[in-house]
Design a protein around this motif. Sequence first.
Motif, mmCIF file in Angstrom:
data_model
loop_
_atom_site.group_PDB
_atom_site.id
_atom_site.type_symbol
_atom_site.label_atom_id
_atom_site.label_comp_id
_atom_site.label_asym_id
_atom_site.label_seq_id
_atom_site.Cartn_x
_atom_site.Cartn_y
_atom_site.Cartn_z
ATOM 1 N N HIS A 92 -13.849 12.546 -31.434
ATOM 2 C CA HIS A 92 -15.094 11.569 -33.023
ATOM 3 C C HIS A 92 -14.278 10.722 -32.561
ATOM 4 O O HIS A 92 -13.144 10.146 -32.529
ATOM 5 C CB HIS A 92 -14.308 12.071 -33.907
ATOM 6 N N ALA A 93 -15.036 9.386 -32.727
ATOM 7 C CA ALA A 93 -14.804 7.990 -33.036
ATOM 8 C C ALA A 93 -15.213 7.327 -34.147
ATOM 9 O O ALA A 93 -14.196 7.776 -35.131
ATOM 10 C CB ALA A 93 -16.776 7.318 -32.461
ATOM 11 N N ILE A 94 -12.884 6.462 -33.767
ATOM 12 C CA ILE A 94 -12.323 6.196 -35.336
ATOM 13 C C ILE A 94 -12.847 4.573 -35.356
ATOM 14 O O ILE A 94 -12.441 4.109 -34.294
ATOM 15 C CB ILE A 94 -11.274 6.284 -35.128
ATOM 16 N N TYR A 95 -13.166 3.939 -36.159
ATOM 17 C CA TYR A 95 -13.204 2.984 -36.329
ATOM 18 C C TYR A 95 -11.841 2.388 -37.226
ATOM 19 O O TYR A 95 -12.649 3.104 -39.063
ATOM 20 C CB TYR A 95 -14.960 2.062 -36.189
ATOM 21 N N LEU A 96 -11.046 0.986 -37.198
ATOM 22 C CA LEU A 96 -10.533 0.613 -38.126
ATOM 23 C C LEU A 96 -9.986 -0.436 -39.363
ATOM 24 O O LEU A 96 -10.968 -1.305 -37.565
ATOM 25 C CB LEU A 96 -8.849 0.934 -37.547
ATOM 26 N N ALA A 103 -10.673 3.686 -42.951
ATOM 27 C CA ALA A 103 -11.434 3.732 -41.543
ATOM 28 C C ALA A 103 -12.508 4.944 -41.330
ATOM 29 O O ALA A 103 -13.415 5.385 -42.570
ATOM 30 C CB ALA A 103 -10.555 4.933 -40.997
ATOM 31 N N TYR A 104 -13.160 4.315 -40.599
ATOM 32 C CA TYR A 104 -14.933 5.380 -40.457
ATOM 33 C C TYR A 104 -14.996 6.119 -39.116
ATOM 34 O O TYR A 104 -13.633 5.657 -37.640
ATOM 35 C CB TYR A 104 -16.204 4.352 -40.046
ATOM 36 N N ILE A 105 -15.118 7.663 -39.958
ATOM 37 C CA ILE A 105 -15.008 8.957 -38.433
ATOM 38 C C ILE A 105 -15.780 9.173 -38.676
ATOM 39 O O ILE A 105 -16.439 9.726 -39.039
ATOM 40 C CB ILE A 105 -13.985 9.856 -38.878
ATOM 41 N N ALA A 106 -16.325 9.219 -36.686
ATOM 42 C CA ALA A 106 -18.130 9.108 -36.466
ATOM 43 C C ALA A 106 -17.720 11.451 -36.720
ATOM 44 O O ALA A 106 -16.907 11.304 -35.841
ATOM 45 C CB ALA A 106 -18.759 8.647 -35.758
#
Length: 144
Positions: A92-96, A103-106
Amino acid sequence: MNKKIGICFEVETDTGVKILLLNTGASASILRSSPVEEALSTDTYGGIPIWCSKKFIFGDHDFGEKNLLLHKITPRLSDIDGFLGMDFLKEHAIYLDMKNSQAYIAKNALVESSYYSVIPVRIDSKWNIPLVQVEIGDKKYDFE
Protein backbone atom coordinates in the motif's frame (compact mmCIF):
# COMPACT_ATOMS: atom_id res chain seq x y z
CA MET A 1 -2.23 10.29 12.46
CA ASN A 2 -0.46 10.98 15.77
CA LYS A 3 3.04 12.53 15.65
CA LYS A 4 3.79 12.51 19.40
CA ILE A 5 6.13 9.48 19.42
CA GLY A 6 6.32 9.02 15.67
CA ILE A 7 3.80 8.46 12.94
CA CYS A 8 0.98 6.44 14.51
CA PHE A 9 -2.31 5.22 13.10
CA GLU A 10 -5.54 4.15 14.78
CA VAL A 11 -6.50 0.82 13.21
CA GLU A 12 -9.71 -1.05 13.96
CA THR A 13 -9.21 -4.81 14.27
CA ASP A 14 -11.39 -7.75 15.32
CA THR A 15 -10.42 -7.12 18.96
CA GLY A 16 -10.77 -3.34 18.97
CA VAL A 17 -8.89 -0.20 17.98
CA LYS A 18 -5.09 -0.47 18.08
CA ILE A 19 -2.46 2.28 17.84
CA LEU A 20 0.28 1.23 15.40
CA LEU A 21 3.56 3.10 14.98
CA LEU A 22 4.83 3.27 11.39
CA ASN A 23 8.12 1.36 11.37
CA THR A 24 10.03 0.92 8.10
CA GLY A 25 12.66 -1.09 10.00
CA ALA A 26 10.16 -3.85 10.83
CA SER A 27 9.79 -6.42 8.08
CA ALA A 28 6.42 -7.52 9.51
CA SER A 29 3.59 -5.78 11.34
CA ILE A 30 3.65 -6.54 15.05
CA LEU A 31 1.03 -6.36 17.79
CA ARG A 32 1.75 -6.34 21.53
CA SER A 33 1.15 -9.83 22.93
CA SER A 34 -2.05 -10.17 24.89
CA PRO A 35 -3.99 -13.20 26.14
CA VAL A 36 -6.94 -12.36 23.83
CA GLU A 37 -5.00 -12.38 20.55
CA GLU A 38 -2.73 -15.23 21.69
CA ALA A 39 -5.80 -17.40 22.30
CA LEU A 40 -6.98 -16.57 18.75
CA SER A 41 -3.63 -17.18 17.05
CA THR A 42 -3.61 -20.00 14.50
CA ASP A 43 0.02 -20.16 13.40
CA THR A 44 3.57 -19.24 14.35
CA TYR A 45 6.56 -17.73 12.57
CA GLY A 46 9.93 -18.68 14.07
CA GLY A 47 8.12 -19.54 17.31
CA ILE A 48 6.27 -16.20 17.42
CA PRO A 49 2.46 -16.48 17.40
CA ILE A 50 0.59 -15.02 14.43
CA TRP A 51 -2.92 -13.63 14.79
CA CYS A 52 -5.09 -12.85 11.78
CA SER A 53 -7.58 -9.99 12.12
CA LYS A 54 -10.41 -10.33 9.60
CA LYS A 55 -10.65 -6.53 9.43
CA PHE A 56 -7.93 -3.89 9.33
CA ILE A 57 -9.68 -0.51 9.11
CA PHE A 58 -8.03 2.91 8.73
CA GLY A 59 -10.70 5.64 8.94
CA ASP A 60 -13.58 4.30 6.89
CA HIS A 61 -11.56 1.96 4.66
CA ASP A 62 -11.13 -1.76 5.41
CA PHE A 63 -7.92 -3.25 4.05
CA GLY A 64 -9.18 -6.78 4.74
CA GLU A 65 -7.47 -9.63 6.56
CA LYS A 66 -4.13 -8.82 8.18
CA ASN A 67 -1.64 -11.16 9.82
CA LEU A 68 0.11 -9.66 12.84
CA LEU A 69 3.02 -11.14 14.77
CA LEU A 70 2.30 -11.17 18.52
CA HIS A 71 5.37 -10.05 20.41
CA LYS A 72 6.39 -8.54 23.73
CA ILE A 73 6.90 -4.78 23.39
CA THR A 74 8.73 -2.78 26.04
CA PRO A 75 6.47 -1.01 28.58
CA ARG A 76 8.32 2.21 27.68
CA LEU A 77 6.22 2.19 24.49
CA SER A 78 2.94 2.00 26.39
CA ASP A 79 1.37 4.63 24.06
CA ILE A 80 1.29 2.14 21.20
CA ASP A 81 -0.09 -1.35 20.63
CA GLY A 82 2.34 -2.35 17.90
CA PHE A 83 4.08 -1.53 14.64
CA LEU A 84 2.91 -1.16 11.07
CA GLY A 85 5.74 -2.80 9.14
CA MET A 86 7.09 -3.28 5.64
CA ASP A 87 4.67 -6.12 4.88
CA PHE A 88 1.90 -3.50 4.77
CA LEU A 89 4.02 -0.78 3.14
CA LYS A 90 5.05 -3.06 0.26
CA GLU A 91 1.37 -3.52 -0.61
CA HIS A 92 0.00 0.00 0.00
CA ALA A 93 1.29 3.45 -0.94
CA ILE A 94 1.18 5.91 1.97
CA TYR A 95 1.41 9.67 1.42
CA LEU A 96 2.10 11.77 4.50
CA ASP A 97 0.90 15.36 4.79
CA MET A 98 2.75 16.30 7.98
CA LYS A 99 1.63 19.93 7.86
CA ASN A 100 -2.04 18.91 8.09
CA SER A 101 -1.46 15.71 10.13
CA GLN A 102 -3.05 13.51 7.49
CA ALA A 103 -2.07 10.32 5.74
CA TYR A 104 -3.42 9.03 2.46
CA ILE A 105 -3.28 5.24 2.15
CA ALA A 106 -3.86 3.60 -1.23
CA LYS A 107 -5.60 0.24 -1.58
CA ASN A 108 -2.54 -0.97 -3.48
CA ALA A 109 0.99 0.24 -4.18
CA LEU A 110 0.22 1.24 -7.77
CA VAL A 111 -0.94 4.85 -7.81
CA GLU A 112 -0.91 7.43 -10.62
CA SER A 113 2.65 8.81 -10.65
CA SER A 114 1.74 12.28 -11.97
CA TYR A 115 0.77 13.30 -8.42
CA TYR A 116 4.19 12.84 -6.85
CA SER A 117 7.93 12.60 -7.51
CA VAL A 118 9.31 9.09 -7.93
CA ILE A 119 12.37 8.24 -5.84
CA PRO A 120 13.84 4.77 -6.42
CA VAL A 121 13.81 2.62 -3.30
CA ARG A 122 15.39 -0.78 -3.02
CA ILE A 123 14.81 -3.36 -0.31
CA ASP A 124 17.92 -4.50 1.53
CA SER A 125 18.12 -8.27 0.94
CA LYS A 126 19.58 -9.07 4.38
CA TRP A 127 17.42 -6.87 6.65
CA ASN A 128 14.33 -6.37 4.43
CA ILE A 129 14.31 -2.60 4.99
CA PRO A 130 13.87 0.15 2.39
CA LEU A 131 16.95 2.05 1.27
CA VAL A 132 17.18 5.27 -0.75
CA GLN A 133 20.42 6.15 -2.49
CA VAL A 134 21.51 9.79 -2.26
CA GLU A 135 24.47 11.61 -3.74
CA ILE A 136 26.50 14.04 -1.68
CA GLY A 137 29.29 15.56 -3.72
CA ASP A 138 30.75 12.73 -5.76
CA LYS A 139 29.83 9.94 -3.30
CA LYS A 140 26.68 7.80 -3.11
CA TYR A 141 25.15 6.69 0.19
CA ASP A 142 22.29 4.35 1.14
CA PHE A 143 19.86 5.73 3.72
CA GLU A 144 17.09 3.93 5.60
